[in-house]
Design an enzyme around this catalytic site. Structure first.
Site, mmCIF file in Angstrom:
data_model
loop_
_atom_site.group_PDB
_atom_site.id
_atom_site.type_symbol
_atom_site.label_atom_id
_atom_site.label_comp_id
_atom_site.label_asym_id
_atom_site.label_seq_id
_atom_site.Cartn_x
_atom_site.Cartn_y
_atom_site.Cartn_z
ATOM 1 C CG ASP A 1 -7.015 8.602 -7.403
ATOM 2 O OD1 ASP A 1 -7.600 9.542 -6.839
ATOM 3 O OD2 ASP A 1 -7.160 8.097 -8.614
ATOM 4 C CE1 TYR B 1 -4.404 -0.527 -0.351
ATOM 5 C CE2 TYR B 1 -3.739 -2.787 0.654
ATOM 6 C CZ TYR B 1 -4.565 -1.961 -0.286
ATOM 7 O OH TYR B 1 -5.603 -2.516 -0.591
ATOM 8 C CG HIS C 1 -14.144 1.447 -2.651
ATOM 9 N ND1 HIS C 1 -14.285 1.300 -4.046
ATOM 10 C CD2 HIS C 1 -15.343 1.340 -2.077
ATOM 11 C CE1 HIS C 1 -15.180 0.809 -4.273
ATOM 12 N NE2 HIS C 1 -16.025 0.739 -3.207
ATOM 13 C CG ASN D 1 -17.274 4.207 -19.624
ATOM 14 O OD1 ASN D 1 -16.432 3.829 -20.423
ATOM 15 N ND2 ASN D 1 -17.478 3.946 -18.244
ATOM 16 N N GLY E 1 -16.306 7.349 -15.639
ATOM 17 C CA GLY E 1 -15.397 6.600 -15.581
ATOM 18 C C GLY E 1 -15.820 5.326 -14.511
ATOM 19 C CB THR E 2 -17.765 4.152 -12.363
ATOM 20 O OG1 THR E 2 -17.872 2.744 -11.478
ATOM 21 C CG2 THR E 2 -19.097 4.900 -12.503
HETATM 22 P P1 OAD Z 1 -13.339 -0.143 -13.514
HETATM 23 O O1 OAD Z 1 -11.863 -0.500 -13.546
HETATM 24 O O2 OAD Z 1 -14.353 -1.412 -13.034
HETATM 25 O O3 OAD Z 1 -14.106 0.573 -14.541
HETATM 26 C C1 OAD Z 1 -13.279 1.527 -15.151
HETATM 27 C C2 OAD Z 1 -14.174 2.341 -16.118
HETATM 28 O O4 OAD Z 1 -13.684 3.497 -16.586
HETATM 29 C C3 OAD Z 1 -14.677 1.307 -17.431
HETATM 30 O O5 OAD Z 1 -16.050 1.478 -17.595
HETATM 31 C C4 OAD Z 1 -13.921 2.028 -18.592
HETATM 32 O O6 OAD Z 1 -14.552 2.092 -19.750
HETATM 33 C C5 OAD Z 1 -13.711 3.532 -17.934
HETATM 34 N N1 OAD Z 1 -12.546 4.211 -18.675
HETATM 35 C C6 OAD Z 1 -11.464 3.685 -19.172
HETATM 36 N N2 OAD Z 1 -10.891 4.810 -19.566
HETATM 37 C C7 OAD Z 1 -11.537 6.067 -19.126
HETATM 38 C C8 OAD Z 1 -11.274 7.588 -19.467
HETATM 39 N N3 OAD Z 1 -10.168 7.825 -19.959
HETATM 40 N N4 OAD Z 1 -12.371 8.242 -19.101
HETATM 41 C C9 OAD Z 1 -13.391 7.712 -18.543
HETATM 42 N N5 OAD Z 1 -13.665 6.491 -18.299
HETATM 43 C C10 OAD Z 1 -12.761 5.546 -18.670
HETATM 44 O O7 OAD Z 1 -13.318 0.822 -12.161
HETATM 45 P P2 OAD Z 1 -14.623 1.292 -11.161
HETATM 46 O O8 OAD Z 1 -16.023 1.437 -11.748
HETATM 47 O O9 OAD Z 1 -14.024 2.287 -10.395
HETATM 48 O O10 OAD Z 1 -12.959 -1.449 -5.877
HETATM 49 O O11 OAD Z 1 -14.590 -0.145 -10.175
HETATM 50 C C11 OAD Z 1 -15.125 0.106 -8.685
HETATM 51 C C12 OAD Z 1 -14.233 -0.667 -7.976
HETATM 52 O O12 OAD Z 1 -13.965 -2.049 -8.351
HETATM 53 C C13 OAD Z 1 -12.977 -0.251 -7.502
HETATM 54 O O13 OAD Z 1 -13.014 1.052 -6.754
HETATM 55 C C14 OAD Z 1 -12.499 -1.534 -6.805
HETATM 56 C C15 OAD Z 1 -12.769 -2.421 -7.754
HETATM 57 O O14 OAD Z 1 -12.969 -3.709 -7.393
HETATM 58 C C16 OAD Z 1 -12.185 -1.735 -4.422
HETATM 59 O O15 OAD Z 1 -11.116 -1.382 -4.319
HETATM 60 C C17 OAD Z 1 -12.786 -2.022 -3.195
#
Ligand code: OAD
Length: 252
Positions: A110, A69, A125, A221, A195-196
């Site tokens: 971050d 970490y 988180h 996205n 971006g999720t």
């Molecule tokens: P993910 O990695 O699951 O998804 C990232 C998203 O960002 C995807 O839908 C991509 O298409 C999109 N993406 C990629 N590049 C991009 C850009 N330049 N601009 C905008 N979007 C873009 O991440 P999260 O949805 O954050 O949990 O995932 C949620 C949680 O799952 C995280 O916090 C983590 C993980 O398990 C824990 O750490 C508990």
């Protein structure tokens, strides 16, 4: 993307009285934040992140888990907020100046929203930038980056191991963060998800809650997500490009 694409979502943003933003890893992509899996290189290549990000792993080997970490903490500190983070900070100032309410919910650990100027993001988180005593919960401040902790695991003044202030697999989300999220979702008239992948609950369910409460929704996205069919507007592209355009169109 043509100008017309932004007209309706920008007008909805300008007219909104209560805005909720939900961000995920994608908003930090253009800052070069390594994803969970990308941090597993070099020294860390043989480890599985799912095996390190748990209370059991910390109990078994606190030195190993805190060293990883701290590697992530220093990696995040070496990155800078991108134009997407900065646009969200400006959006907050504009909405608040108009007397509206603004709540930023993030799944990212971050710390980049704070560094970009977002006033009080809800970190669902937690954050790798803040650490606490594993026994008392008391905050223990790490050395300023790029300095690592002097030893692993770091120790609190009472001698207990110190842990990062993040939510591990199998741990509950902080109650205060959930309360603030549902309060904001119950009254928002616009939700912007950025971006999720919208698959990890409860954050994924936030979009459904906002829609059920009658809010309009914008998804930023490059790709479709499971929530795309229920959002009002999907803006396709990287958030560092889309968000500044949306904010300029709404407030300039
Ligand atoms: P993910 O990695 O699951 O998804 C990232 C998203 O960002 C995807 O839908 C991509 O298409 C999109 N993406 C990629 N590049 C991009 C850009 N330049 N601009 C905008 N979007 C873009 O991440 P999260 O949805 O954050 O949990 O995932 C949620 C949680 O799952 C995280 O916090 C983590 C993980 O398990 C824990 O750490 C508990």
């Amino acid at each position: 993307m043509d100008d017309q694409t932004f007209a309706q979502p920008a007008a909805a943003l300008r007219d909104a009285r209560s805005v909720v933003i939900l961000t995920g890893a994608g908003v930090s992509a253009e800052s070069g934040i390594p994803t969970f899996r990308d941090t597993m290189e070099g020294l860390w290549a043989s480890f599985d992140p799912q095996q390190l990000a748990t209370p059991e792993a910390f109990a078994r080997d606190p030195g190993l888990v805190t060293r990883w970490y701290d590697h992530r903490r220093l990696g995040c500190a070496a990155c800078e907020p991108n134009p997407g983070h900065l646009a969200l900070a400006r959006m907050e100032r504009e909405i608040c100046a108009l007397g509206g309410e603004f709540t930023l919910l993030t799944q990212n650990v971050d710390g980049l929203h704070r560094r970009a100027g977002s006033a009080d993001p809800v970190e669902l988180h937690g954050s790798v930038m803040t650490w606490r005593c594993s026994e008392t919960g008391e905050a223990v401040t790490p050395p300023p980056p790029p300095a690592p902790w002097p030893g692993f695991p770091p120790k609190s003044p009472s001698g207990a191991p110190v842990r990062p202030d993040v939510v591990w697999f199998g741990e509950a989300l902080p109650e205060e963060a959930l309360e603030r999220s549902f309060d904001a979702l119950s009254s928002c008239d616009l939700l912007v998800s950025v971006g999720t992948s919208a698959v990890v609950y409860p954050a994924a369910g936030f979009i459904e809650v906002a829609v059920a409460n009658g809010a309009r929704t914008i998804e930023v996205n490059p790709k479709d997500t499971p929530m795309t069919p229920i959002v009002t507007w999907a803006l396709r592209g990287p958030s560092a490009g889309i968000l500044p355009l949306l904010v300029e169109r709404a407030f300039d």
